[in-house]
Design an enzyme around this catalytic site. Structure first.
Site, PDB file in Angstrom:
ATOM      1  N   ASP A   1      -4.875   1.676  10.916  1.00  0.00           N
ATOM      2  CA  ASP A   1      -5.935   1.169  11.601  1.00  0.00           C
ATOM      3  C   ASP A   1      -6.707   0.924  12.734  1.00  0.00           C
ATOM      4  O   ASP A   1      -6.432   1.575  13.740  1.00  0.00           O
ATOM      5  CB  ASP A   1      -6.963   0.621   9.899  1.00  0.00           C
ATOM      6  CG  ASP A   1      -8.931   0.022  10.125  1.00  0.00           C
ATOM      7  OD1 ASP A   1      -9.160   1.055  11.682  1.00  0.00           O
ATOM      8  OD2 ASP A   1      -8.849  -0.696  10.178  1.00  0.00           O
TER       9      ASP A   1
ATOM     10  N   LYS B   1      -6.504   5.742  11.279  1.00  0.00           N
ATOM     11  CA  LYS B   1      -8.445   6.135  10.980  1.00  0.00           C
ATOM     12  C   LYS B   1      -8.049   5.731  12.342  1.00  0.00           C
ATOM     13  O   LYS B   1      -8.625   4.482  12.687  1.00  0.00           O
ATOM     14  CB  LYS B   1      -8.520   4.855  10.600  1.00  0.00           C
ATOM     15  CG  LYS B   1      -9.731   5.017   9.577  1.00  0.00           C
ATOM     16  CD  LYS B   1     -10.506   4.307   8.431  1.00  0.00           C
ATOM     17  CE  LYS B   1      -9.778   2.516   8.125  1.00  0.00           C
ATOM     18  NZ  LYS B   1     -10.254   1.690   7.302  1.00  0.00           N
TER      19      LYS B   1
ATOM     20  N   ASP C   1      -6.171  -0.792  -2.011  1.00  0.00           N
ATOM     21  CA  ASP C   1      -6.555  -1.142  -2.735  1.00  0.00           C
ATOM     22  C   ASP C   1      -7.918  -2.259  -1.651  1.00  0.00           C
ATOM     23  O   ASP C   1      -7.729  -1.905  -0.568  1.00  0.00           O
ATOM     24  CB  ASP C   1      -5.609  -2.659  -2.742  1.00  0.00           C
ATOM     25  CG  ASP C   1      -5.528  -3.057  -1.925  1.00  0.00           C
ATOM     26  OD1 ASP C   1      -4.990  -2.906  -0.471  1.00  0.00           O
ATOM     27  OD2 ASP C   1      -5.657  -4.556  -1.506  1.00  0.00           O
TER      28      ASP C   1
ATOM     29  N   VAL D   1     -11.129   3.524   2.902  1.00  0.00           N
ATOM     30  CA  VAL D   1     -11.051   3.833   1.121  1.00  0.00           C
ATOM     31  C   VAL D   1      -9.866   2.770   0.276  1.00  0.00           C
ATOM     32  O   VAL D   1      -9.191   2.131   0.533  1.00  0.00           O
ATOM     33  CB  VAL D   1     -10.748   5.117   2.319  1.00  0.00           C
ATOM     34  CG1 VAL D   1     -11.031   6.289   2.921  1.00  0.00           C
ATOM     35  CG2 VAL D   1      -8.830   4.968   3.042  1.00  0.00           C
TER      36      VAL D   1
ATOM     37  N   ARG E   1      -5.946   0.816  -6.755  1.00  0.00           N
ATOM     38  CA  ARG E   1      -4.567   1.668  -5.805  1.00  0.00           C
ATOM     39  C   ARG E   1      -3.733   2.399  -6.939  1.00  0.00           C
ATOM     40  O   ARG E   1      -2.881   3.398  -6.815  1.00  0.00           O
ATOM     41  CB  ARG E   1      -3.196   0.487  -6.203  1.00  0.00           C
ATOM     42  CG  ARG E   1      -3.532  -0.695  -5.233  1.00  0.00           C
ATOM     43  CD  ARG E   1      -2.017  -1.204  -4.865  1.00  0.00           C
ATOM     44  NE  ARG E   1      -1.668  -2.688  -4.229  1.00  0.00           N
ATOM     45  CZ  ARG E   1      -2.520  -3.088  -2.860  1.00  0.00           C
ATOM     46  NH1 ARG E   1      -2.117  -2.476  -1.667  1.00  0.00           N
ATOM     47  NH2 ARG E   1      -2.330  -4.385  -2.790  1.00  0.00           N
TER      48      ARG E   1
ATOM     49  N   GLY F   1       0.625  -1.213   0.049  1.00  0.00           N
ATOM     50  CA  GLY F   1      -0.058   0.034   0.155  1.00  0.00           C
ATOM     51  C   GLY F   1       0.406   1.367   0.400  1.00  0.00           C
ATOM     52  O   GLY F   1       0.026   2.419  -0.167  1.00  0.00           O
TER      53      GLY F   1
END
Ligand code: IMP
Ligand code: MG
Length: 184
Positions: free
Chosen positions: A106, A134, A162, A156, A168, A47
């Protein structure tokens, strides 16, 4: 092609311009903070690759770049907490200044796991730079020294992030329409 991708997006959360401005600002801060030290950026695959590639071009001091890949098992849009390294760093980090570059934090479990591994290798220092935070579902407290944006608890995609390995390449960060992942 891009139109088909974009039609799966419910809402654009961060535009290309907003992201570019923030990435520049972060790069400038990092350049200033590490001006007398040699920095190793550790990108978390997959990511973070888009964020990292933009970020390094705003860093005006010598840097090395290395990557780790971490897999987490779980539902499509949530981490299970079971994480493992699937690609380790190529270089030794002992005695070096490390900046972990992540796309999003997250629950914090991935980063917490990575920080333990990195600290055990005795770097001179470790900090975290994450584009997105987040905080709603945080399960472990992690210190994000360089933070791009705090976002609400929505799934998101885009700018490296992704769903099912897709989206992406979107230049912005957007909220995926729930019906795209419903029924998966
Ligand atoms: P954590 O371990 O729960 O903090 O999750 C971190 C990883 O989960 C991130 O590096 C992402 O790969 C993935 N992730 C968490 N939230 C999202 C999201 O909204 N979109 C895409 N990937 C996410
Ligand atoms: Mg990730």
């Amino acid at each position: 092609m891009i139109a088909r991708l974009e039609s799966d997006i419910q809402e654009i959360l961060l535009t290309e311009k907003e992201i570019a401005e923030k990435v520049k600002e972060l790069g400038e801060r990092i350049s200033e903070d590490y001006k007398d030290r040699e920095l190793v950026l550790v990108g978390v695959l997959r990511g973070a690759f888009v964020f990292l590639s933009d970020l390094i071009r705003h860093i005006k001091i010598p840097v090395c770049v290395d990557f780790v890949a971490i897999s987490s098992y779980g539902a499509y849009t949530e981490t299970s907490g079971v994480v493992k390294i699937v690609k380790d760093l190529d270089e030794s980090i002992e005695g070096r200044h490390i900046l972990i570059v992540e796309d999003i934090v997250d629950t914090g479990l991935t980063l917490d796991y990575l920080l333990r591994i990195i600290r055990a290798r005795k770097p001179a220092s470790v900090r975290v730079c994450a584009l997105l935070d987040k905080p709603a579902k945080r399960r472990v407290e992690v210190d994000i020294h360089y933070k791009g944006f705090e976002i609400p608890d929505k799934f998101v995609v885009g700018y490296g992030l992704d769903f099912n390995q897709k989206y992406r390449n979107l230049p912005f960060v957007g909220v995926l329409k729930p019906d795209v992942y419903a029924g998966k």
